[in-house]
Design a protein around this motif. Structure first.
Motif, PDB file in Angstrom:
ATOM      1  N   SER A  33      21.157  45.460  39.982  1.00  0.00           N
ATOM      2  CA  SER A  33      21.961  45.575  41.198  1.00  0.00           C
ATOM      3  C   SER A  33      22.874  44.387  41.433  1.00  0.00           C
ATOM      4  CB  SER A  33      21.043  45.775  42.405  1.00  0.00           C
ATOM      5  OG  SER A  33      20.267  46.939  42.287  1.00  0.00           O
ATOM      6  N   GLY A  34      22.351  43.174  41.283  1.00  0.00           N
ATOM      7  CA  GLY A  34      23.157  41.983  41.557  1.00  0.00           C
ATOM      8  C   GLY A  34      24.340  41.851  40.622  1.00  0.00           C
ATOM      9  N   LEU A  35      24.135  42.146  39.339  1.00  0.00           N
ATOM     10  CA  LEU A  35      25.238  42.066  38.378  1.00  0.00           C
ATOM     11  C   LEU A  35      26.201  43.241  38.572  1.00  0.00           C
ATOM     12  CD1 LEU A  35      26.380  40.300  36.177  1.00  0.00           C
ATOM     13  CD2 LEU A  35      25.034  41.578  34.494  1.00  0.00           C
ATOM     14  N   ALA A  36      25.665  44.419  38.914  1.00  0.00           N
ATOM     15  CA  ALA A  36      26.534  45.563  39.183  1.00  0.00           C
ATOM     16  C   ALA A  36      27.408  45.302  40.407  1.00  0.00           C
ATOM     17  CB  ALA A  36      25.697  46.822  39.389  1.00  0.00           C
ATOM     18  N   ALA A  37      26.884  44.591  41.403  1.00  0.00           N
ATOM     19  CA  ALA A  37      27.693  44.236  42.564  1.00  0.00           C
ATOM     20  C   ALA A  37      28.876  43.370  42.141  1.00  0.00           C
ATOM     21  CB  ALA A  37      26.840  43.507  43.596  1.00  0.00           C
ATOM     22  N   ILE A  38      28.637  42.452  41.209  1.00  0.00           N
ATOM     23  CA  ILE A  38      29.711  41.564  40.751  1.00  0.00           C
ATOM     24  C   ILE A  38      30.734  42.328  39.916  1.00  0.00           C
ATOM     25  CG2 ILE A  38      30.193  39.564  39.279  1.00  0.00           C
ATOM     26  CD1 ILE A  38      27.464  38.434  40.239  1.00  0.00           C
ATOM     27  N   THR A  39      30.285  43.223  39.055  1.00  0.00           N
ATOM     28  CA  THR A  39      31.254  44.002  38.272  1.00  0.00           C
ATOM     29  C   THR A  39      32.038  44.953  39.172  1.00  0.00           C
ATOM     30  OG1 THR A  39      29.650  45.728  37.664  1.00  0.00           O
ATOM     31  CG2 THR A  39      29.841  43.832  36.191  1.00  0.00           C
ATOM     32  N   THR A  40      31.398  45.453  40.228  1.00  0.00           N
ATOM     33  CA  THR A  40      32.121  46.287  41.198  1.00  0.00           C
ATOM     34  C   THR A  40      33.181  45.462  41.920  1.00  0.00           C
ATOM     35  OG1 THR A  40      30.164  47.687  41.508  1.00  0.00           O
ATOM     36  CG2 THR A  40      31.869  47.787  43.208  1.00  0.00           C
ATOM     37  N   ALA A  41      32.822  44.238  42.300  1.00  0.00           N
ATOM     38  CA  ALA A  41      33.803  43.344  42.928  1.00  0.00           C
ATOM     39  C   ALA A  41      34.962  43.070  41.981  1.00  0.00           C
ATOM     40  CB  ALA A  41      33.121  42.038  43.326  1.00  0.00           C
ATOM     41  N   ALA A  42      34.636  42.854  40.708  1.00  0.00           N
ATOM     42  CA  ALA A  42      35.692  42.606  39.723  1.00  0.00           C
ATOM     43  C   ALA A  42      36.617  43.812  39.608  1.00  0.00           C
ATOM     44  CB  ALA A  42      35.065  42.278  38.366  1.00  0.00           C
ATOM     45  N   ALA A  43      36.035  45.016  39.670  1.00  0.00           N
ATOM     46  CA  ALA A  43      36.848  46.228  39.605  1.00  0.00           C
ATOM     47  C   ALA A  43      37.749  46.346  40.837  1.00  0.00           C
ATOM     48  CB  ALA A  43      35.950  47.452  39.486  1.00  0.00           C
ATOM     49  N   PHE A  44      37.228  45.975  42.019  1.00  0.00           N
ATOM     50  CA  PHE A  44      38.042  45.983  43.235  1.00  0.00           C
ATOM     51  C   PHE A  44      39.254  45.075  43.065  1.00  0.00           C
ATOM     52  CE2 PHE A  44      35.007  47.297  46.920  1.00  0.00           C
ATOM     53  CZ  PHE A  44      34.659  48.448  46.244  1.00  0.00           C
ATOM     54  N   VAL A  45      39.002  43.871  42.548  1.00  0.00           N
ATOM     55  CA  VAL A  45      40.096  42.907  42.392  1.00  0.00           C
ATOM     56  C   VAL A  45      41.081  43.385  41.329  1.00  0.00           C
ATOM     57  CG1 VAL A  45      40.672  40.549  41.681  1.00  0.00           C
ATOM     58  CG2 VAL A  45      38.745  40.951  43.240  1.00  0.00           C
ATOM     59  N   ARG A  46      40.564  43.869  40.206  1.00  0.00           N
ATOM     60  CA  ARG A  46      41.441  44.300  39.122  1.00  0.00           C
ATOM     61  C   ARG A  46      42.287  45.522  39.530  1.00  0.00           C
ATOM     62  NH1 ARG A  46      38.930  45.132  33.211  1.00  0.00           N
ATOM     63  NH2 ARG A  46      38.146  47.078  34.122  1.00  0.00           N
ATOM     64  N   SER A  47      41.776  46.315  40.453  1.00  0.00           N
ATOM     65  CA  SER A  47      42.540  47.477  40.925  1.00  0.00           C
ATOM     66  C   SER A  47      43.692  47.076  41.839  1.00  0.00           C
ATOM     67  CB  SER A  47      41.618  48.430  41.689  1.00  0.00           C
ATOM     68  OG  SER A  47      41.293  47.912  42.973  1.00  0.00           O
ATOM     69  N   GLY A  48      43.642  45.830  42.352  1.00  0.00           N
ATOM     70  CA  GLY A  48      44.657  45.390  43.294  1.00  0.00           C
ATOM     71  C   GLY A  48      44.333  45.701  44.736  1.00  0.00           C
ATOM     72  N   SER A  49      43.195  46.349  44.993  1.00  0.00           N
ATOM     73  CA  SER A  49      42.834  46.707  46.363  1.00  0.00           C
ATOM     74  C   SER A  49      42.224  45.557  47.144  1.00  0.00           C
ATOM     75  CB  SER A  49      41.866  47.898  46.362  1.00  0.00           C
ATOM     76  OG  SER A  49      40.637  47.543  45.760  1.00  0.00           O
ATOM     77  N   SER A  50      41.740  44.530  46.436  1.00  0.00           N
ATOM     78  CA  SER A  50      41.141  43.365  47.085  1.00  0.00           C
ATOM     79  C   SER A  50      41.590  42.109  46.364  1.00  0.00           C
ATOM     80  CB  SER A  50      39.616  43.438  47.065  1.00  0.00           C
ATOM     81  OG  SER A  50      39.144  44.569  47.763  1.00  0.00           O
ATOM     82  N   GLU A  51      41.674  41.019  47.117  1.00  0.00           N
ATOM     83  CA  GLU A  51      42.028  39.735  46.523  1.00  0.00           C
ATOM     84  C   GLU A  51      40.853  38.773  46.520  1.00  0.00           C
ATOM     85  OE1 GLU A  51      45.923  36.923  46.623  1.00  0.00           O
ATOM     86  OE2 GLU A  51      44.877  37.133  48.548  1.00  0.00           O
ATOM     87  N   VAL A  52      39.948  38.908  47.499  1.00  0.00           N
ATOM     88  CA  VAL A  52      38.775  38.045  47.596  1.00  0.00           C
ATOM     89  C   VAL A  52      37.565  38.914  47.945  1.00  0.00           C
ATOM     90  CG1 VAL A  52      37.692  36.073  48.720  1.00  0.00           C
ATOM     91  CG2 VAL A  52      40.183  36.131  48.440  1.00  0.00           C
ATOM     92  N   VAL A  53      36.541  38.897  47.086  1.00  0.00           N
ATOM     93  CA  VAL A  53      35.315  39.657  47.328  1.00  0.00           C
ATOM     94  C   VAL A  53      34.118  38.738  47.098  1.00  0.00           C
ATOM     95  CG1 VAL A  53      33.954  41.697  46.744  1.00  0.00           C
ATOM     96  CG2 VAL A  53      36.446  41.761  46.509  1.00  0.00           C
ATOM     97  N   LEU A  54      33.177  38.743  48.012  1.00  0.00           N
ATOM     98  CA  LEU A  54      31.900  38.058  47.809  1.00  0.00           C
ATOM     99  C   LEU A  54      30.896  39.092  47.328  1.00  0.00           C
ATOM    100  CD1 LEU A  54      31.665  35.747  50.963  1.00  0.00           C
ATOM    101  CD2 LEU A  54      32.843  35.355  48.783  1.00  0.00           C
ATOM    102  N   ALA A  55      30.198  38.778  46.235  1.00  0.00           N
ATOM    103  CA  ALA A  55      29.321  39.782  45.631  1.00  0.00           C
ATOM    104  C   ALA A  55      28.085  39.127  45.036  1.00  0.00           C
ATOM    105  CB  ALA A  55      30.072  40.557  44.550  1.00  0.00           C
ATOM    106  N   GLY A  56      26.972  39.833  45.100  1.00  0.00           N
ATOM    107  CA  GLY A  56      25.731  39.315  44.527  1.00  0.00           C
ATOM    108  C   GLY A  56      24.573  40.233  44.843  1.00  0.00           C
ATOM    109  N   GLY A  57      23.420  39.654  45.127  1.00  0.00           N
ATOM    110  CA  GLY A  57      22.248  40.468  45.400  1.00  0.00           C
ATOM    111  C   GLY A  57      21.190  39.698  46.146  1.00  0.00           C
ATOM    112  N   VAL A  58      20.232  40.434  46.677  1.00  0.00           N
ATOM    113  CA  VAL A  58      19.157  39.826  47.464  1.00  0.00           C
ATOM    114  C   VAL A  58      17.907  40.671  47.327  1.00  0.00           C
ATOM    115  CG1 VAL A  58      19.920  41.069  49.549  1.00  0.00           C
ATOM    116  CG2 VAL A  58      18.506  39.000  49.771  1.00  0.00           C
TER     117      VAL A  58
END
Length: 378
Positions: free
Chosen positions: A88-113
């Motif tokens: 989950s924690g790594l998938a959250a980061i790859t999802t954040a990376a996809a958000f940024v690479r799509s151009g829909s986001s510029e700054v995303v905080l991502a991780g797990g707990v």
């Protein structure tokens, strides 16, 4: 680098606690919010475009949203909680990376707990007049395909790949020895967000010996080689990174880790520990590199047996994995562990002027693996 290449520019984690001990009364919000606040302060960040957190066993609802608000971000910041079990924690980061690479986001905080200590009890509804039945986890796979408990699955991996008890114990001792040395040298200091209840990783054993582990009985199957000593613990903790666009990183003039590529793969649910193997192979193939080109490799150490099987399948020398200790020593807070790997990559590659390429990977119950390839820039 393209303007929208996702880049990790900050990485923090809590100390990892042993379930039922120092962090026994700290819930997911109490773990995640301080990490998000630390990233906010480090980057002097007013507001991210999104927050994404992985979690496996929390109280339900949107853990990321509650933690985001508790960290002091405004109500306009959207937040997403996802569950890929240990990935989950790594998938959250790859999802954040996809958000940024799509151009829909510029700054995303991502991780797990994960707070195994405060995870609620869950029950199957009563059937045929019986009492409700408590369960510790939902199914990873249909029973007719195979849905073993993770310890039993690790024993299966050890048998399938011929990983001896002695080799597993030696690997576990190495993990503790390396983590203890790294802690003594202050290698974890900058990445840690100390909590009032705990300011350093709780599980690490400074002077663990293989002869001590050799006395432990099989923990999961009657004839198995996986024990409490060469398996991870049950743990509490949180970790997160800040993922920004390359344009933002360059404008801020700070170094980071470019997220070059990532992959999620599936394997036999009966042998989930080798899930990282096809994910890593695909990353290497797509990027036309070999493991010899990668300077830092972090693979989650849920069990010594499964890490060693991955090494054997990949032709990778086991001493290259987790050179500052891994989850066998630090602990495995399920939903956070993939993000802990990313934090460890960041500390070794950016803060210590490390090598150009790094790789992190984690196995997932139900037979999956997640991997990410990063490059040091700036």
């Amino acid at each position: 680098m393209k303007e929208i290449t996702p880049v990790i520019v900050a990485a923090r984690r809590t100390p990892i606690g042993t379930a039922g001990l120092a962090l026994r009364n700290v819930d997911t919000t109490g773990l995640a919010a301080p990490v998000l606040s630390a990233l906010r302060a480090e980057l002097d960040l007013e507001s991210p475009d999104h927050v994404i957190l992985g979690n496996c066993m929390g109280a339900g609802g949107n853990v990321a949203r509650v933690s985001t608000l508790a960290a002091g971000f405004g109500v306009s910041v959207p937040a997403l909680t996802l569950d890929l079990q240990c990935g989950s924690g790594l998938a959250a980061i790859t999802t954040a990376a996809a958000f940024v690479r799509s151009g829909s986001s510029e700054v995303v905080l991502a991780g797990g707990v994960e707070s195994a200590s405060t995870a609620p009890w869950r029950m199957w509804p009563p059937a045929n007049g019986r009492e409700p039945q408590r369960y510790s986890r939902a199914p990873f796979a249909p029973a007719d395909i195979g849905d073993p408990e993770m310890g039993a699955a690790a024993d299966g991996v050890a048998r399938r790949w011929g990983i001896s008890r002695e080799r597993q114990d030696a690997y576990a001792v190495r993990s503790h020895t390396r983590a203890a040395a790294a802690r003594a040298a202050g290698r974890f200091d900058e990445e840690l967000v100390p909590l009032p209840q705990l300011d350093r990783d709780e599980r690490v054993r400074d002077h663990l010996r293989q002869s001590t582990l050799a006395r432990l009985p099989s923990a999961f199957t009657t004839d198995g080689t996986v024990t409490a000593g060469n398996a991870c613990g049950i743990n509490d903790g949180a970790a997160a990174v800040a993922v920004v666009s390359e344009a933002r990183r360059r404008a801020d003039g700070i170094p980071g880790l470019a997220c070059l590529d990532w992959e999620t793969a599936g394997v036999d649910p009966n042998l989930p520990g080798v899930g990282p193997v096809p994910a890593i192979r695909e990353l290497l193939r797509r990027n036309d590199i070999t493991l010899a080109d990668v300077g830092v490799i972090e693979v989650n150490e849920a069990f010594a047996a499964q890490v060693l099987a991955c090494c054997d399948e990949l032709g990778l020398h086991e001493e290259r994995i987790c050179v500052e200790g891994g989850a066998l020593a630090l602990g495995h807070p399920w939903g956070a562990s993939g993000a802990v790997l990313a934090v460890r990559l960041y500390s070794q590659m950016v803060r210590q002027d490390g090598p150009e390429l790094g790789l992190a990977a984690i196995a997932v119950g139900g037979g999956q693996g997640v991997a990410i390839l990063v490059q040091r820039i700036g």
